[in-house]
Design a protein around this motif. Structure first.
Motif, PDB file in Angstrom:
ATOM      1  N   ALA A  75      -7.398  -6.115  -2.676  1.00 57.70           N
ATOM      2  CA  ALA A  75      -8.454  -5.115  -2.465  1.00 57.70           C
ATOM      3  C   ALA A  75      -7.940  -3.872  -1.746  1.00 57.70           C
ATOM      4  O   ALA A  75      -8.660  -2.887  -1.642  1.00 57.70           O
ATOM      5  N   ILE A  76      -6.724  -3.914  -1.283  1.00 58.98           N
ATOM      6  CA  ILE A  76      -6.187  -2.783  -0.528  1.00 58.98           C
ATOM      7  C   ILE A  76      -5.718  -1.705  -1.506  1.00 58.98           C
ATOM      8  O   ILE A  76      -4.944  -1.976  -2.419  1.00 58.98           O
ATOM      9  N   PRO A  77      -6.219  -0.476  -1.307  1.00 60.96           N
ATOM     10  CA  PRO A  77      -5.814   0.604  -2.215  1.00 60.96           C
ATOM     11  C   PRO A  77      -4.297   0.819  -2.195  1.00 60.96           C
ATOM     12  O   PRO A  77      -3.644   0.671  -1.157  1.00 60.96           O
ATOM     13  N   LYS A  78      -3.769   1.157  -3.357  1.00 62.04           N
ATOM     14  CA  LYS A  78      -2.331   1.437  -3.472  1.00 62.04           C
ATOM     15  C   LYS A  78      -1.979   2.627  -2.588  1.00 62.04           C
ATOM     16  O   LYS A  78      -2.805   3.511  -2.365  1.00 62.04           O
ATOM     17  N   ASP A  79      -0.765   2.661  -2.108  1.00 59.47           N
ATOM     18  CA  ASP A  79      -0.226   3.771  -1.317  1.00 59.47           C
ATOM     19  C   ASP A  79      -0.861   3.928   0.055  1.00 59.47           C
ATOM     20  O   ASP A  79      -0.668   4.969   0.689  1.00 59.47           O
ATOM     21  N   VAL A  80      -1.643   2.967   0.528  1.00 62.40           N
ATOM     22  CA  VAL A  80      -2.161   3.014   1.891  1.00 62.40           C
ATOM     23  C   VAL A  80      -1.286   2.081   2.727  1.00 62.40           C
ATOM     24  O   VAL A  80      -1.192   0.894   2.423  1.00 62.40           O
ATOM     25  N   ALA A 119      -4.525   4.389   6.764  1.00 63.36           N
ATOM     26  CA  ALA A 119      -3.739   3.225   7.187  1.00 63.36           C
ATOM     27  C   ALA A 119      -4.711   2.097   7.482  1.00 63.36           C
ATOM     28  O   ALA A 119      -5.882   2.335   7.785  1.00 63.36           O
ATOM     29  N   ILE A 120      -4.207   0.861   7.374  1.00 61.57           N
ATOM     30  CA  ILE A 120      -5.011  -0.328   7.653  1.00 61.57           C
ATOM     31  C   ILE A 120      -4.202  -1.231   8.577  1.00 61.57           C
ATOM     32  O   ILE A 120      -3.019  -1.475   8.330  1.00 61.57           O
ATOM     33  N   VAL A 121      -4.863  -1.738   9.624  1.00 62.47           N
ATOM     34  CA  VAL A 121      -4.248  -2.714  10.530  1.00 62.47           C
ATOM     35  C   VAL A 121      -5.071  -3.989  10.381  1.00 62.47           C
ATOM     36  O   VAL A 121      -6.301  -3.963  10.498  1.00 62.47           O
TER      37      VAL A 121
END
Length: 173
Positions: free
Chosen positions: A101-106, A87-89
């Motif tokens: 740049a955010i990986p898919k499915d995260v 996960a990313i906040v």
């Protein structure tokens, strides 16, 4: 004497409120299957959600991985992928610069950029707002009850070195 609190600009958050929000976020992370040894990437400037997300990761046994908001999109992508972030906040204005740049499915949870940061960095009010179609951090964590138990000792954080021999290296502390 008042309750213990943290101040950021004109905003004040009591430690008890930050702790409760972290416990709610921990329940949310657990609902996503995030647990012992996993990673939650924190792509935020110094702000209350930085504390909440970091503490929440620890409550489920996951590592909090702060990502330098000065990184280029490629550098950020490398850390997201290399760390195995589950996960990313991220602050709203930062999301706009690295969205691709955010990986898919995260899962990504976006925090509205607070007024003191908007002022300090000369951002537009529009850049600070949540982009359409993103998941609001506060609304997301509010739907979960506080987690009831966590590991005896949170694992700490996973930081990335400067990478003098190529890419940065993740160091679990």
């Amino acid at each position: 004497m008042g309750a213990a609190a943290v101040r950021s600009g004109t905003r004040v958050a009591e430690i008890s409120a930050l702790t409760e929000r972290a416990a709610r976020a921990a329940s949310g992370f657990a609902s996503l299957g995030i647990g012992a040894g996993d990673v939650v990437a924190v792509y935020l400037r110094n702000d209350f959600p930085f504390f909440e997300a970091s503490a929440a990761a620890g409550l489920v046994g996951a590592y909090s991985t702060p990502v330098n908001w000065h990184n280029s999109p490629d550098e950020a992508r490398y850390i997201f992928e290399n760390s195995g972030a589950k996960a990313i906040v991220i602050h709203a204005d930062l999301w706009r610069g690295i969205e691709k740049a955010i990986p898919k499915d995260v899962p990504v949870f976006v925090v509205e950029t607070p007024p003191e940061i908007v002022t300090a960095y000369g951002l537009s009010a529009e850049a600070a707002k949540l982009p359409a179609g993103t998941q609001d951090w506060g609304q997301w964590l509010a739907q979960f009850p506080p987690i009831q138990a966590g590991p005896a000792e949170p694992p700490g954080s996973m930081i990335y070195t400067s990478g003098t021999t190529g890419h940065p290296k993740g160091v679990r502390r």
